[in-house]
Design an enzyme around this catalytic site. Sequence first.
Site, PDB file in Angstrom:
ATOM      1  CG  ASP A 145      -0.291   0.027   2.541  1.00  0.00           C
ATOM      2  OD1 ASP A 145       0.769  -0.603   2.684  1.00  0.00           O
ATOM      3  OD2 ASP A 145      -0.819   0.689   3.463  1.00  0.00           O
ATOM      4  CD  GLU A 210       4.297   0.913   6.764  1.00  0.00           C
ATOM      5  OE1 GLU A 210       5.011   1.361   7.678  1.00  0.00           O
ATOM      6  OE2 GLU A 210       3.865   1.637   5.835  1.00  0.00           O
TER       7      GLU A 210
HETATM    8  C1  LIG Z   1      22.969  10.736  10.197  1.00  0.00           C
HETATM    9  C2  LIG Z   1      21.717  11.403   9.879  1.00  0.00           C
HETATM   10  C3  LIG Z   1      21.352  11.247   8.449  1.00  0.00           C
HETATM   11  C4  LIG Z   1      19.972  11.685   8.148  1.00  0.00           C
HETATM   12  C5  LIG Z   1      19.479  11.036   6.947  1.00  0.00           C
HETATM   13  C6  LIG Z   1      18.061  10.661   7.093  1.00  0.00           C
HETATM   14  C7  LIG Z   1      17.819   9.390   6.370  1.00  0.00           C
HETATM   15  C8  LIG Z   1      16.357   9.106   6.337  1.00  0.00           C
HETATM   16  C9  LIG Z   1      16.089   8.085   5.318  1.00  0.00           C
HETATM   17  C10 LIG Z   1      14.921   7.590   5.128  1.00  0.00           C
HETATM   18  C11 LIG Z   1      13.760   7.949   5.970  1.00  0.00           C
HETATM   19  C12 LIG Z   1      12.532   7.336   5.518  1.00  0.00           C
HETATM   20  C13 LIG Z   1      11.843   6.505   6.551  1.00  0.00           C
HETATM   21  C14 LIG Z   1      11.246   5.302   5.824  1.00  0.00           C
HETATM   22  C15 LIG Z   1      10.278   4.552   6.581  1.00  0.00           C
HETATM   23  C16 LIG Z   1       8.931   5.159   6.452  1.00  0.00           C
HETATM   24  C17 LIG Z   1       7.883   4.161   6.577  1.00  0.00           C
HETATM   25  C18 LIG Z   1       6.553   4.841   6.737  1.00  0.00           C
HETATM   26  O1  LIG Z   1       6.175   5.717   6.007  1.00  0.00           O
HETATM   27  N1  LIG Z   1       5.803   4.417   7.760  1.00  0.00           N
HETATM   28  C19 LIG Z   1       4.599   5.039   8.178  1.00  0.00           C
HETATM   29  C20 LIG Z   1       4.835   6.058   9.222  1.00  0.00           C
HETATM   30  O2  LIG Z   1       5.904   6.157   9.797  1.00  0.00           O
HETATM   31  O3  LIG Z   1       3.883   6.817   9.489  1.00  0.00           O
HETATM   32 ZN   LIG Z   2       6.723   2.403   3.959  1.00  0.00          ZN
HETATM   33 ZN   LIG Z   3       5.176   5.390   4.157  1.00  0.00          ZN
END
Ligand SMILES: CCCCCCCC/C=C\CCCCCCCC(=O)NCC(=O)O
Ligand SMILES: [Zn+2]
Ligand SMILES: [Zn+2]
Length: 518
Positions: A145, A210
């Site tokens: 999703d 999710e």
């Molecule tokens: C040393 C610091 C470096 C900072 C770099 C940041 C790197 C961040 C990279 C990716 C972040 C994305 C998170 C991915 C998971 C998200 C999953 C999601 O959307 N879940 C739902 C929710 O959390 O609401």
């Molecule tokens: Zn995700």
């Molecule tokens: Zn997400």
Amino acid sequence: MKTKITKKTILKFFGILLLILVLSVLILFAVVIGRTFTFKVNTELGQWENATTIYPSLSPEQKKQLLENLKGKKMAVQIPTVSFSESKQNTTALQEFDLLLRRVFPKVFSSSLVQHEMVGNYSHLLTVPGSEADLEPYMLLAHIDVVPADEADGWDAPPFSAQELNGFIYGRGTIDNKQSVMGILQALEYLLERGYTPRRSFYIGLGHDEEVSGSQGAVNIVKLLKSRGVKLLYVLDEGLTIMDGVVDGLIGPGALIGVSEKGQATVKLSVSTPPGHSSMPPRESSIGILASAVARLEKNRMPNLFGHGPERATFEHLAHKFGWPYRMVMSNLWLFSSLLSGVLEGQPDTNAFVRTTTAVTMFNSGVKINVMPAYAEAFVNFRIHSSQTLQEVLKLIESTVSDERVKVEFVSGFDPLPISSYDEDTFGYQIIKKTVHDIFPEVTVSPGVCVGNTDSRHYTELSPDIYRFVPSWYKPGDSARFHGVNERISIQNYEEIVLFYFQLMQNSDIINLPGPRI
Ligand SMILES: CCCCCCCC/C=C\CCCCCCCC(=O)NCC(=O)O
Ligand SMILES: [Zn+2]
Ligand SMILES: [Zn+2]
């Protein structure tokens, strides 16, 4: 020639003397408290057992095919599998996605080796039994999703078009998280085509909800596995990425493997006041009272807790990849952590590493321009730093709002997730790290904290070792693409992701980790 002693030379002399004195005191202090000026955290492992029987490579035909499966007409990115809320999902799209998977991955879905089950109507559980039943299985996770997307928000290409622009595929889900869904199955398809049979059993879990809690998909997959007595050696889900150019002073790219994820708290703030004629307003309206409370929460951020959670290990592991003078700072966080934490809180993505974040996400009130609103409500979403608890955050919210007219209600939340190990003896972490090095030799690997939440948070009873990582490249400006506009993936990166899972499945067949290099 005689040197003239001026006031300036005397000041210079005392300045140097003072500097020497300060440095000596610092070194003495370091020695006294048993610290050195470097951290030894990147222990190299010795010789690995070779489990790669099939070299990770893609033919030109395979490159064409994997791209078509991702971006083609009515293929992965074009199917709008949107989750709007727990009770509102595009189930027609989810059904269409199910048919797509069966069509484009014929080997996976017809092989006698792979057992396939639907869970919670639209989620998928695949079981791939290994030839050595006594080896503990592992599990790969991803979700089908996506969050909603509106072209009018400023997309360069329609969000479900999968249009190619300058070598990138644009579309909702390209980095969250259809690249993993398709990447994992594409890798398995190619391995099966080449006659691969695993030694170690593994599972693949593809959730369908999710983005709205995982209560139907991941939760039910976990229930099913628990009822079968399954325990997992490690779990790998979506999460952190390969950072490139986003941290000042870091030389070369760094892959952050999420060894934990932040907790969450969502609260509803509301204010009720008597309605009335807008020509005779009271001093404060329900909207005004609520707006002040929300502004107080935004202004009084939660404390900067840098160094109290696994984010400290991130910098200790990356320290040797920083240039001077950054390296001295990263290697001596006992001395410089407040300096670094101050820099990190300056940018939204790095700020998320150092504190519990506060996000006002919804605000509703008012019915007509000349009627005083009887009611105003706002929702605030907090992401909890690893060293705080949900209860502590709720207390801080109450004391910051501190206005009897504002009702604060707890909507939902959970504590930060446990911290998985990342030492030399931890199979999952080391296998993921090795696989990153196999496919991306130039990348430094380090533990990190995933700032978003993932389906893997439901898997804690099945395994202590849960990791959140996808080898998507994360460059300056990319933070705004997650749940934002112009979500995209480069074609080359998608090929790398397929190869990463291809290699990970083979590397996971390794039985024992090598000891440290002598
Ligand atoms: C040393 C610091 C470096 C900072 C770099 C940041 C790197 C961040 C990279 C990716 C972040 C994305 C998170 C991915 C998971 C998200 C999953 C999601 O959307 N879940 C739902 C929710 O959390 O609401
Ligand atoms: Zn995700
Ligand atoms: Zn997400």
